[in-house]
Design a protein around this motif. Structure first.
Motif, PDB file in Angstrom:
ATOM      1  N   GLU A 237       3.701   2.252  -7.888  1.00  0.00           N
ATOM      2  CA  GLU A 237       4.240   1.763  -6.711  1.00  0.00           C
ATOM      3  C   GLU A 237       5.796   0.970  -6.372  1.00  0.00           C
ATOM      4  OE1 GLU A 237       1.701   2.233  -3.030  1.00  0.00           O
ATOM      5  OE2 GLU A 237       0.435   1.093  -4.003  1.00  0.00           O
ATOM      6  N   PHE A 238       5.761   0.743  -5.577  1.00  0.00           N
ATOM      7  CA  PHE A 238       7.146  -0.448  -5.464  1.00  0.00           C
ATOM      8  C   PHE A 238       6.884  -0.863  -4.200  1.00  0.00           C
ATOM      9  CE2 PHE A 238      12.632  -1.093  -6.004  1.00  0.00           C
ATOM     10  CZ  PHE A 238      11.702  -2.793  -5.549  1.00  0.00           C
ATOM     11  N   VAL A 239       6.276  -1.736  -4.198  1.00  0.00           N
ATOM     12  CA  VAL A 239       6.086  -2.247  -2.267  1.00  0.00           C
ATOM     13  C   VAL A 239       6.775  -3.773  -2.211  1.00  0.00           C
ATOM     14  CG1 VAL A 239       4.132  -3.557  -1.578  1.00  0.00           C
ATOM     15  CG2 VAL A 239       3.173  -1.683  -3.620  1.00  0.00           C
ATOM     16  N   THR A 240       7.014  -3.560  -1.137  1.00  0.00           N
ATOM     17  CA  THR A 240       7.831  -4.708  -0.600  1.00  0.00           C
ATOM     18  C   THR A 240       6.548  -5.608   0.721  1.00  0.00           C
ATOM     19  OG1 THR A 240      10.071  -3.617  -0.177  1.00  0.00           O
ATOM     20  CG2 THR A 240       9.750  -5.313   0.803  1.00  0.00           C
ATOM     21  N   VAL A 241       6.676  -6.231   0.737  1.00  0.00           N
ATOM     22  CA  VAL A 241       6.330  -7.237   1.313  1.00  0.00           C
ATOM     23  C   VAL A 241       6.996  -8.277   2.316  1.00  0.00           C
ATOM     24  CG1 VAL A 241       4.389  -8.860   1.870  1.00  0.00           C
ATOM     25  CG2 VAL A 241       4.780  -7.836  -0.185  1.00  0.00           C
TER      26      VAL A 241
ATOM     27  N   PHE B   2      15.908  -2.897 -10.295  1.00  0.00           N
ATOM     28  CA  PHE B   2      14.152  -2.335 -10.088  1.00  0.00           C
ATOM     29  C   PHE B   2      13.748  -1.225  -9.923  1.00  0.00           C
ATOM     30  CE2 PHE B   2      13.508  -7.397  -7.513  1.00  0.00           C
ATOM     31  CZ  PHE B   2      13.478  -8.220  -9.419  1.00  0.00           C
ATOM     32  N   ARG B   3      14.528  -1.000  -9.483  1.00  0.00           N
ATOM     33  CA  ARG B   3      14.156   1.160  -9.006  1.00  0.00           C
ATOM     34  C   ARG B   3      14.526   1.582 -10.238  1.00  0.00           C
ATOM     35  NH1 ARG B   3      18.528   4.347  -5.374  1.00  0.00           N
ATOM     36  NH2 ARG B   3      16.991   3.163  -3.799  1.00  0.00           N
TER      37      ARG B   3
ATOM     38  N   TYR C  41      14.593   0.290  -0.747  1.00  0.00           N
ATOM     39  CA  TYR C  41      14.757   0.802  -2.616  1.00  0.00           C
ATOM     40  C   TYR C  41      13.098   1.027  -3.274  1.00  0.00           C
ATOM     41  CZ  TYR C  41      19.394  -0.808  -3.278  1.00  0.00           C
ATOM     42  OH  TYR C  41      21.054  -1.010  -4.282  1.00  0.00           O
ATOM     43  N   GLY C  42      11.988   0.204  -2.072  1.00  0.00           N
ATOM     44  CA  GLY C  42      10.800   0.387  -2.166  1.00  0.00           C
ATOM     45  C   GLY C  42      10.316   1.966  -1.759  1.00  0.00           C
ATOM     46  N   THR C  43       8.822   1.717  -2.254  1.00  0.00           N
ATOM     47  CA  THR C  43       8.171   3.206  -2.086  1.00  0.00           C
ATOM     48  C   THR C  43       7.454   2.606  -0.526  1.00  0.00           C
ATOM     49  OG1 THR C  43       6.872   2.767  -3.596  1.00  0.00           O
ATOM     50  CG2 THR C  43       7.834   4.450  -4.099  1.00  0.00           C
TER      51      THR C  43
END
Length: 231
Positions: free
Chosen positions: A32-36, A184-185, A206-208
């Motif tokens: 996963e590509f998680v954004t907080v 990052f992607r 860019y994240g998922t």
């Protein structure tokens, strides 16, 4: 890959206890590509520090790659983090007295890797990040974008399974930011799990998956995992 159960963090000042994370239940899957996201003081950096195993003053359960972090001592956590986690900081955190090549080599110096193999890995990384021409320069001789590029290269040279990034483009202009986020992607597409803290909607795109924190509570999760809220 990551599972947090009823994770909490607070700070005590005299008789006052201030909560920065409250009953956080969260699962992050491999790849996963998680954004907080969330306002200042929401607990974003506190959560990242827990995931990075830089903070051990929290309560609750934390599993990483099926290992019970909450049952480990400080030395065991530090060793696990060195082997499996990479960290990218907003302020770069490069060592001023080391060259670009020496900064990138730093994570490898903690491992039992022959010098010739380390040199080969550094050379490959310099080439991959298109900074071969900068290898003998010092951080003060680089632009902000170049310093951050070196920071990312250093964070991933030991092939961590998890990359953590705290406002990775906060000090960069838009073109430099785009370059870092594209990188990052690509890393994520190659299999690296990424968790980034950011205020920028453009970076989140860019994240998922996006997670929002408010006053220490997990308030929203675009993956559809319902956050526990105050009852």
């Amino acid at each position: 890959m990551i599972e947090l159960k009823n994770l909490e963090r607070s700070y005590k000042t005299g008789h006052t206890e201030t909560w920065v994370l409250r009953r956080v239940n969260l699962t992050i899957r491999e790849g996963e590509f998680v954004t907080v996201m969330g306002p200042s003081g929401a607990g974003k950096s506190s959560l990242l520090n827990v995931l990075a195993m830089l903070d051990d003053q929290w309560r609750g359960e934390f599993s990483f790659e099926d290992q019970a972090v909450h049952a480990m001592n400080r030395k065991q956590r530090a060793e696990l983090a060195r082997r499996r986690i990479g960290m990218v900081f907003q302020s770069y955190h490069l060592l001023d007295d080391l060259t670009v090549a020496e900064n990138i080599d730093l994570p490898l110096s903690y491992k039992d890797i022959p010098r010739s193999e380390r040199q080969a890995l550094v050379a490959d990384t310099l080439d991959r990040f298109h900074i071969v021409g900068k290898k003998d320069l010092y951080p003060s001789q680089l632009s902000g974008g170049q310093q951050q590029l070196v920071g990312v290269a250093r964070a991933v040279i030991h092939k961590p399974s998890l990359l953590l990034a705290d406002e990775p483009t906060g000090n960069l202009h838009s073109e430099q930011s785009r370059e870092i986020m594209e990188l990052f992607r690509k890393l994520n597409q190659e299999g690296t799990t990424i968790v980034q803290v950011t205020h920028a909607e453009a970076n989140a795109a860019y994240g998922t998956r996006v997670i929002e924190l408010r006053d220490g509570w997990l308030s929203h999760d675009t993956a559809g995992l319902l956050a526990e809220v105050r009852s």
